[in-house]
Design a protein around this motif. Structure first.
Motif: not given
Length: 236
Positions: A33, A54, A57-58, A61, A63
Motif C-alpha cells: 500500500r 488480496w 484486490a488492492m 480497488a 489502493e
C-alpha cells in the motif's frame, strides 16, 4: 493487524522489500500500500495464493501506487533464492520461533539486505510465551509449532553475529496475550465460551480501533506485549 511500525522501519515508495514467512500477507499488504515493491516468501503455496488474491484486490480497488510490483515466492528462510544485497528492507514476523536453525535464517536475512538497509524481526515475547508453554503442551508441541522461547537479548546477539546492528525495540499485542492464556488454560483445541467471547472482543477492537482499548493496549504492551520487535540496520 500489524506487529511492527512501518514508519520506524521507514518503508517508502519504490523500495524493494522482502516479507519472510509472510503467511497470508498481513505485513505484505501495508508495504504494498505504501508503494514498496514487495517479494512475499513462504513455504505454503496456499498462503501465498491468498496473498496474491488480496494484493490483486488492492490493485483493482486503486489502493496501490501505479507501477508498484508484488511477487509471491515459495522458499525456505535458511536458503533464500536471492542474490546478496537484493533488498532495501526485510521483514521476518513471527517466523523464527518455528525454525530449528534460526542462525542460518538470520544470516540469510542479513545477506540479502543491502548495506545500510533496515530490517524488523518479531517473535513471541519471553514472558507471555513462557506462560503459554507452562499452561499447555498443545500450544507449541505440534508439527510446525514453536521450537524455542526467545529473550530479546539473545535474539539481538544472534542478529549481531550475522552483521546486523540492533537499533531499537518495541512490543505489541498485549490484549492478545490474554487471549492465548485463556485458550491455553481451557485447552487450545477446546471451543470454550470464554475464549469465543474474548475473540469477539479482539475482532471488534481490530475493526473499530476504539480509543479506550488502544490506550489500554499501549499501556500494557511494555509489560505483557505478546510480541517483541527488533529493528535492525546492516552496516553501510
Amino acid at each position: 493487524m500489524l506487529t511492527l511500525d512501518y514508519d520506524r522501519l521507514d518503508v517508502r515508495a519504490g523500495m524493494d522489500l522482502l516479507d519472510l514467512g509472510c503467511g497470508e500477507g498481513r505485513h505484505t499488504f501495508e508495504a504494498y500500500r505504501r508503494g514498496a515493491h514487495v517479494v512475499s516468501l513462504d513455504l505454503s503455496h496456499r498462503d501465498l495464493a491468498t496473498t496474491r488474491t488480496w494484493t490483486g484486490a488492492m490493485d483493482l480497488a486503486g489502493e496501490t501506487p501505479a507501477g508498484t510490483r508484488t511477487a509471491p515466492v515459495v522458499g525456505d528462510l535458511r536458503t533464500l533464492p536471492f542474490p546478496d544485497a537484493s533488498f532495501d528492507r526485510v521483514i521476518a514476523s513471527e517466523v523464527l520461533e518455528h525454525i530449528e536453525d534460526d542462525a542460518s535464517a538470520v544470516f540469510e536475512l542479513a545477506r540479502v539486505l543491502k548495506p545500510g538497509g533496515l530490517a524488523a524481526i518479531t517473535v513471541p515475547r519471553w514472558l507471555p510465551e513462557r506462560i503459554c508453554w507452562a499452561l499447555s503442551d498443545e500450544y507449541h508441541a505440534n508439527e510446525g509449532g514453536h521450537v524455542r522461547i526467545y529473550k530479546a537479548s539473545d535474539l539481538a546477539a544472534l542478529c549481531r553475529d550475522a552483521g546486523l546492528e540492533h537499533t531499537s525495540t518495541s512490543h505489541a499485542h498485549a490484549l492478545h496475550s490474554v487471549y492465548w492464556w485463556l485458550k491455553c488454560a481451557v485447552g487450545v483445541n477446546r471451543d470454550a465460551a470464554v475464549v469465543r467471547a474474548y475473540h469477539r472482543l479482539l475482532v471488534w477492537d481490530i475493526v473499530k480501533k476504539p480509543a479506550l482499548t488502544r490506550v489500554l493496549e499501549s499501556a500494557l504492551n511494555p509489560l505483557i506485549g505478546k510480541s517483541v520487535v527488533l529493528y535492525l540496520r546492516k552496516a553501510a
